[in-house]
Write a protein that holds these residues in place. Structure first.
Motif, PDB file in Angstrom:
ATOM      1  N   GLU A 121     -28.843  -4.123  58.854  1.00 38.26           N
ATOM      2  CA  GLU A 121     -29.796  -4.371  57.752  1.00 38.26           C
ATOM      3  C   GLU A 121     -29.735  -5.824  57.302  1.00 38.26           C
ATOM      4  OE1 GLU A 121     -29.791  -1.718  54.415  1.00 38.26           O
ATOM      5  OE2 GLU A 121     -29.932   0.040  55.730  1.00 38.26           O
ATOM      6  N   GLU A 122     -28.499  -6.385  57.262  1.00 35.10           N
ATOM      7  CA  GLU A 122     -28.346  -7.794  56.859  1.00 35.10           C
ATOM      8  C   GLU A 122     -28.986  -8.710  57.909  1.00 35.10           C
ATOM      9  OE1 GLU A 122     -27.209  -8.944  53.892  1.00 35.10           O
ATOM     10  OE2 GLU A 122     -27.136  -6.825  53.414  1.00 35.10           O
ATOM     11  N   ASP A 123     -28.821  -8.329  59.199  1.00 36.08           N
ATOM     12  CA  ASP A 123     -29.376  -9.171  60.268  1.00 36.08           C
ATOM     13  C   ASP A 123     -30.903  -9.242  60.189  1.00 36.08           C
ATOM     14  OD1 ASP A 123     -26.917  -9.735  61.289  1.00 36.08           O
ATOM     15  OD2 ASP A 123     -26.919  -8.130  62.788  1.00 36.08           O
ATOM     16  N   PRO A 126     -27.977 -13.683  54.540  1.00 35.32           N
ATOM     17  CA  PRO A 126     -27.283 -12.383  54.551  1.00 35.32           C
ATOM     18  C   PRO A 126     -26.091 -12.366  53.586  1.00 35.32           C
ATOM     19  CG  PRO A 126     -26.748 -13.652  56.531  1.00 35.32           C
ATOM     20  CD  PRO A 126     -27.782 -14.437  55.788  1.00 35.32           C
ATOM     21  N   LEU A 127     -25.613 -11.154  53.300  1.00 30.70           N
ATOM     22  CA  LEU A 127     -24.439 -10.991  52.438  1.00 30.70           C
ATOM     23  C   LEU A 127     -23.191 -10.887  53.324  1.00 30.70           C
ATOM     24  CD1 LEU A 127     -25.998  -8.231  50.152  1.00 30.70           C
ATOM     25  CD2 LEU A 127     -25.605 -10.602  49.483  1.00 30.70           C
ATOM     26  N   LYS A 168     -32.679  -9.194  57.521  1.00 28.51           N
ATOM     27  CA  LYS A 168     -33.158  -9.886  56.318  1.00 28.51           C
ATOM     28  C   LYS A 168     -33.630 -11.294  56.651  1.00 28.51           C
ATOM     29  CE  LYS A 168     -30.555  -8.763  52.187  1.00 28.51           C
ATOM     30  NZ  LYS A 168     -29.310  -9.163  51.591  1.00 28.51           N
ATOM     31  N   ASP A 214     -22.591  -5.523  49.056  1.00 29.13           N
ATOM     32  CA  ASP A 214     -21.693  -6.677  49.004  1.00 29.13           C
ATOM     33  C   ASP A 214     -20.522  -6.449  48.060  1.00 29.13           C
ATOM     34  OD1 ASP A 214     -21.254  -9.182  50.167  1.00 29.13           O
ATOM     35  OD2 ASP A 214     -21.916 -10.230  48.375  1.00 29.13           O
ATOM     36  N   ARG A 258     -25.066  -1.211  57.988  1.00 32.15           N
ATOM     37  CA  ARG A 258     -25.121  -2.227  56.914  1.00 32.15           C
ATOM     38  C   ARG A 258     -25.305  -3.626  57.529  1.00 32.15           C
ATOM     39  NH1 ARG A 258     -25.132   1.772  55.333  1.00 32.15           N
ATOM     40  NH2 ARG A 258     -27.293   1.156  55.150  1.00 32.15           N
TER      41      ARG A 258
END
Length: 883
Positions: free
Chosen positions: A221-223, A229-230, A225, A170, A218
């Motif tokens: 990976e956020e999806d 998300p960031l 979580k 982030d 990237r």
């Protein structure tokens, strides 16, 4: 006593008396720091270290060397003497392994960086000394990155960014350095070595495909979580598309369609207030034909309740409200609101007002200091009203806009945006009275007096509220004067706690404030205001000038280093790109402000010259006329008048080509009104007359018939110019037409210029009297000797008497005009206005609009009263000019 330079003398004596006192030595060092005596600080630091060998004292001395380098006029001296000496002093401590604190390492880094020794700085940060850099998060990595960029070591830059982003996906600055380095490497056609590490920082990415994969990974990976998300990875994806488009790279398709990516971003973050500012940067990725589709698709992602009688569905909670707000803001940024016709805009206002009033229920438990959740709707309504006013010229839109903002402020008394916009609107309508309270309720802190103070002081003197203007100038000046003292204290604290890298920042900050355009403007306007309201009323012009310490020969404004510290984006705006404030607008605004400041500064110095002229000894009988101060004073006057003429020519060229900024842009200066009203030229003519009078004083009455005729013509011309200026003030400032309230604030500004010009003309008249009185009395003495009473009175004396009579007439006319304006303003019955209750405005909204109208009316009355009082005092001072 504001005499810090004497404190050093005290401690110098104390140190001599008690040479081993740590306390006296350190106080002496700080006393030098207060007055910026860097060389003496260096010596005091070393003396202190020899007395008490503690590391901080040694580094105080080193820092004082750095400060000598920074403040040196000669860059060569800094690079060849001061900085190398500082470097050797630190190296000595490094060799002896005496470096203890992080501050000492920071200082070493600063010295190497200023010397341009980036490789050495990099080795130092990566070595054992760098381990001490712990006070800031990733301090070591940031310093490495800085040096890699300076040295253009793009592989290292890329690898370090990549590594840091894996840890913290982030961190936006590392995305930027990652993309920058990637494209630099591609342009260089850099390829990694066949064997071993790519570089000291690890693997390097050199292709667009790798970057695309990295960003997509990237995001994935956020999806995955489960927690929130960031935003970084999703914005990085849009940033990469933007950069690839700039380079004409076809690979952008692999990242997806910008429209879909933005919708996805809105789906995840639309309920955050930052969503609009994040997306705004990348809206240019959408072609214009997709704008409406984008807005409609966004609307589908906003959960609104059932449509009610008024045809609107409302959000059920604050998150849904925030999403709906974001859609409204985006549609404005895309220009969809601006494209509506008048009818469409009025419907939009009705819808936004309904949402505003509905949203107030979510903030019932808010404290007075908290903002309402739906405040932005209210602000947007105001912006649409301003659009309608600028397009149609219908002033009713402006009154309704004021009413809406006043209502908003009643529910959200801490909303700074409401106050700033109200402040701007009242000033544009010529009403300064309500503005003073609005500005003080903003509770501007510290540097804000410089960055947003212009909103207040630009209108302070020009709207006739002299007492309030004086208060506003004091408000700003207090900050600038205390800045000198405060900054010294910050510097001392920085030495005390070893925050060495902050010391140059504090000094740069102090310099920036001393060179502030706003500071110079306020200082000049304050002195002029004092002269207009006081000189020759409470004390003579000469006494007033002396009390201010004004010296006409000296110009203390740093013209070449002037800094424009105004924050021109302090008012929220959701205007599309083509309506935004451009660099060209800023440049033109600054140019206009500088020329206006030049005009005012020269006027002030000319008035000071005039005051000093009046008391020069008569030069007629003296051969040494050129040696005493008289000719020097008149040559100063002559020089300043030539400068003023040149400045007025430049000013005329600027006002001809001036482009109009948007309503929320920088307010225009008073220059255009000053020139169009003729006040500048009238003041210049009056001051030029004082030079001719001086010539008459030197020549005498006998041999000066041509000069006398010239002076009499000037007298008549000045009366004519004043009459002309007064005629430009005629008209109604506030009137009702077809039950609509109309304003003409320009009449008030012109009237203020008229009053200022009257003051200048009367000071010249007073000087004329001081020149003519002794000439008349010597003529009478001659008559008595010759016992000849039949000689005709010299033209200039009868001309002067006629002139004072006609000046009296002009001032009386002006007073009658002011009285007439006051009478018609008082007679205006605003209660009789029909404000259109119904769909456009409810009874309650009409109440707020009426209150705003009352404020404008009362402010106009207050201004007229102050202008009338000043004119009456001037009329009294005119009576004393008879002889």
């Amino acid at each position: 006593m504001h005499r810090p330079e004497l404190v050093t003398k005290l401690y110098e004596a104390a140190v001599k008396k008690v040479p081993l006192s740590e306390e006296y030595h350190s106080h002496l060092f700080m006393a030098y720091a207060r007055v910026g005596e860097y060389k003496k600080m260096q010596q005091a630091g070393m003396a202190l270290y020899k007395t008490v060998p503690k590391n901080p004292y040694y580094f105080w001395s080193v820092m004082s060397l750095v400060m000598q380098a920074i403040s040196a006029q000669d860059e060569k001296l800094a690079q060849t003497m001061f900085l190398p000496l500082a470097e050797r002093m630190v190296e000595k401590m490094v060799k002896e392994e005496k470096i203890e604190a992080e501050a000492e390492v920071q200082l070493y880094f600063m010295i190497l960086e200023r010397l341009g020794k980036c490789v050495e700085a990099l080795d130092m940060v990566r070595g054992p000394l760098g381990e001490k850099l712990t006070s800031e998060l990733r301090s070591r990595e940031n310093k490495c990155m800085m040096m890699y960029q300076r040295l253009q070591l793009w592989p290292e830059c890329n690898a370090l960014s990549y590594k840091l982003l894996l840890k913290n996906p982030d961190d936006w600055q590392f995305y930027l350095s990652y993309f920058d380095s990637l494209f630099h490497l591609m342009d260089m056609s850099w390829s990694p070595p066949n064997e071993g590490k790519h570089c000291v920082e690890g693997p390097v990415q050199t292709t667009v495909a790798e970057a695309v994969k990295f960003v997509v990974d990237r995001m994935e990976e956020e999806d995955k979580k489960e927690s929130r998300p960031l935003r970084g990875p999703y914005m990085a994806c849009l940033e990469l598309i933007h950069r690839l488009r700039q380079r004409g790279c076809p690979d952008e398709q692999e990242l997806g369609d910008p429209l879909e990516l933005m919708l996805q971003f809105f789906g995840k973050f639309g309920d955050k207030p930052c969503c609009i500012t994040d997306l705004k940067i990348y809206l240019h990725l959408l072609p214009p034909e997709q704008h409406t589709q984008f807005k409609n698709r966004l609307g589908e992602l906003v959960p609104l309740g059932e449509v009610g009688e008024d045809g609107f569905g409302f959000p059920g909670d604050t998150k849904a409200l925030q999403r709906h707000l974001c859609v409204c803001q985006l549609s404005r940024v895309l220009g969809l609101q601006h494209a509506l016709d008048t009818e469409g805009k009025l419907c939009l206002i009705t819808e936004l007002k309904a949402h505003y009033h509905y949203g107030l229920q979510f903030g019932k438990s808010c404290l007075k200091t908290e903002l309402q959740f739906s405040d932005t709707y209210c602000l947007m309504v105001a912006h649409v009203y301003i659009d309608l006013w600028t397009e149609t010229g219908d002033e009713n839109m402006l009154w309704q806009c004021l009413g809406v903002l006043e209502e908003g402020l009643s529910f959200s008394p801490s909303n700074a945006q409401f106050k700033l916009l109200l402040l701007l609107l009242f000033c544009r309508l010529g009403a300064f009275q309500p503005v003073v309270d609005l500005y003080s309720s903003l509770d501007a802190k510290h540097v804000q007096h410089d960055t947003i103070g212009y909103l207040l002081t630009r209108y302070a003197g020009s709207l006739g509220q002299f007492a309030a203007a004086s208060q506003s100038y004091n408000f700003s000046l207090r900050f600038f004067h205390s800045n000198q003292k405060d900054t010294s204290e910050y510097i001392i604290q920085a030495y005390k706690y070893g925050a060495f890298e902050k010391i140059p920042e504090f000094i740069a900050f102090r310099t920036r404030l001393n060179q502030s355009l706003h500071f110079a403007q306020v200082r000049t306007e304050r002195m002029l205001l004092d002269l207009y309201t006081e000189a020759d009323i409470t004390s003579s012009l000469e006494e007033s000038v002396k009390a201010m310490g004004l010296c006409p020969e000296e110009d203390d404004i740093p013209w070449d280093n002037m800094r424009d510290n105004r924050d021109l984006t302090v008012l929220f705006s959701w205007d599309p790109k083509d309506r935004e404030l451009t660099e060209e607008h800023r440049r033109l605004s600054l140019q206009e402000e500088l020329v206006w400041l030049k005009v005012r500064s020269l006027t002030l110095r000319l008035l000071a010259s005039l005051a000093l002229l009046g008391h020069a000894p008569s030069s007629r009988n003296s051969d040494k006329a050129n040696e005493n101060g008289v000719s020097a004073k008149s040559s100063t006057l002559q020089t300043l008048l030539s400068q003023l003429d040149l400045t007025l020519q430049t000013a005329a060229q600027i006002t001809e080509k001036q482009t109009q900024c948007s309503f929320l842009g920088p307010p225009s200066s008073r220059l255009a009104t000053a020139l169009s009203s003729g006040s500048c030229h009238c003041q210049a003519s009056a001051l030029r007359l004082s030079l001719t009078l001086q010539e008459l004083e030197a020549t005498g009455l006998d041999d000066s018939s041509e000069l006398q005729t010239q002076i009499c013509n000037s007298f008549k011309s000045l009366t004519g110019q004043l009459q002309e200026l007064l005629s430009r003030c005629k008209g109604e400032m506030l009137e009702m037409k077809d039950s609509r309230l109309m304003t003409q604030p320009s009449l008030l500004e012109t009237l203020v210029f008229f009053v200022e010009t009257v003051c200048v003309v009367l000071w010249v008249a007073s000087y004329s009297a001081s020149v003519l009185r002794p000439l008349k009395s010597s003529l009478q003495k001659k008559k008595k000797k010759k016992k000849d009473s039949s000689t005709a009175m010299p033209v200039v004396l009868s001309g002067f008497q006629e002139w004072t009579g006609s000046l009296q007439g002009v001032v009386t006319q002006a007073l009658d005009h002011v009285k007439g304006q006051e009478a018609s303003l008082t007679a205006l019955k605003l209660a009789a206005l029909t404000l259109g209750v119904g769909q456009a405005q409810t009874q309650e909204e009409c109440g707020f609009t009426r209150a705003a109208m009352d404020k404008v009316q009362n402010s106009y009355l207050g201004s007229l009263q102050e202008l009338g009082d000043l004119l009456r005092k001037r009329a009294d001072s005119l009576k004393s000019l008879k002889f």
